[in-house]
Write an enzyme that holds these catalytic residues in place. Structure first.
Site, PDB file in Angstrom:
ATOM      1  N   CYS A   1       0.835  -1.203   0.000  1.00 23.63           N
ATOM      2  CA  CYS A   1       0.000   0.000   0.000  1.00 23.63           C
ATOM      3  C   CYS A   1       0.868   1.249   0.000  1.00 23.63           C
ATOM      4  CB  CYS A   1      -0.915   0.006   1.212  1.00 23.63           C
ATOM      5  SG  CYS A   1      -1.983   1.457   1.292  1.00 23.63           S
TER       6      CYS A   1
ATOM      7  N   LYS B   1       1.503  -9.638   0.647  1.00 22.26           N
ATOM      8  CA  LYS B   1       1.095  -8.989  -0.595  1.00 22.26           C
ATOM      9  C   LYS B   1       2.035  -7.813  -0.837  1.00 22.26           C
ATOM     10  CE  LYS B   1      -2.857  -7.327  -3.226  1.00 22.26           C
ATOM     11  NZ  LYS B   1      -2.627  -5.916  -3.528  1.00 22.26           N
TER      12      LYS B   1
END
Length: 332
Positions: free
Chosen positions: A97, A136
């Site tokens: 992110c 991720k």
């Protein structure tokens, strides 16, 4: 693909402000097998915050994964243990992110620059829980060479024991691009993720970024172990209706859109009875009839009536009356 025991072939990406428990319940109406993710939850919030509000979910949402944000191994281990005790099927570490808030906390995509710290976080989480721990990430950040950066982070997390590595096949630019721009502007490089999979034939490698249809999912699965869909599933959830049969080989009938609305109306009634608001649910449903006659009127009803104080599930039933349901077979 590889022999990893982690068997999720399709997942819905964790998306801030979108993949809350109501969104997940909605998506579960279309697919029983797809792995669902929470929004990213910061480890400190899990440890110190309102856990039921942050982590609560319904049993129908399984399989469901908790995505954590953080960069301190001890805190992530503690938060992972709390999540596992809540019943989550997987704990995922966010290394992708690019938001300003995440950067200020020195986690998310920033962690691409500190692979050993990521490995330490994964190792601590693995020791804390029995459920799978996954990562991720991006293919790189800023001026990193994706060939080297992705290889280094993969080496580190696989050595630390991660059960799966999901890769958003774009760089993240921490300087110069907004989080929204980072979802579209950096070019996709699917081949880089395919090469990573070939380098790790026995490990689970999943791909994410710009994937819009079940046909694209099937094409990617020829090269990697799993596929993660984000905004396409949110804006056109009906694309999930064929997933269980085409991706998981199950003989289930595709979701009937009218039945989905009635299921959501029942769910909304329970949510409202417990003090919630209808709009908290209907905001995730505006794309349900995308492309069908009456879809615009359906969206208008949800936008105006579902947000009014005291709005009840009857608004959903009124909204569906605007749709030409004779065309629904084209959507399912």
């Amino acid at each position: 693909m590889g022999s990893s025991s982690y068997g999720h072939r399709l997942a819905i990406a964790p998306m801030m402000d979108w993949t809350d428990r109501h969104c997940r319940f909605f998506h579960r109406q279309f697919s029983q097998s797809t792995l669902l993710y929470t929004e990213m939850v910061v480890a400190d919030a899990v440890i110190h915050g309102d856990r039921e509000r942050l982590l609560g979910f319904g049993s129908v949402e399984h399989p469901v994964a908790l995505q954590l944000g953080g960069s301190e191994p001890e805190k992530l281990a503690k938060a992972a243990r709390i999540g596992a005790n809540f019943g989550y099927d997987e704990i995922n570490l966010n290394v992708g992110c690019p938001s300003d808030r995440v950067q200020s906390g020195t986690f998310g995509a920033c962690l691409m620059k500190t692979p050993q710290l990521v490995a330490d976080c994964v190792s601590a989480m693995k020791q804390a829980v029995a459920v799978p721990v996954t990562v991720k990430c991006r293919i790189g950040v800023d001026d990193q060479d994706p060939e080297e950066a992705l290889a280094v982070i993969a080496d580190a997390v696989f050595a630390a024991g991660t059960d799966a590595l999901w890769v958003h096949a774009r760089k993240a630019w921490l300087q110069g691009l907004s989080p929204r721009e980072n979802r579209d502007i950096p070019p996709l490089d699917y081949d880089r993720v395919y090469r990573l999979k070939r380098a790790y034939p026995e490990r689970f490698v999943g791909i994410n970024g710009g994937i819009r249809s079940v046909e694209e999912v099937e094409a990617h699965l020829a090269n990697v172990d799993g596929v993660m869909i984000g905004r396409a599933a949110y804006h056109e959830p009906v694309i999930l209706a064929a997933v269980d049969s085409r991706i998981y080989g199950k003989a289930d009938e595709p979701a009937d859109l009218e039945s989905v609305v009635h299921a959501m109306a029942d769910y909304a009634a329970q949510h409202i009875a417990s003090g919630g608001r209808l709009s908290q649910i209907t905001r995730h449903m505006t794309g349900l009839f995308h492309g069908l006659p009456g879809a615009r009127r359906y969206r208008q009803i949800l936008a105006t009536e579902a947000t009014r104080p005291g709005a009840g599930p009857e608004v959903l039933l009124r909204a569906i009356s605007a749709i030409d349901l004779s065309a629904r077979d084209k959507a399912a």
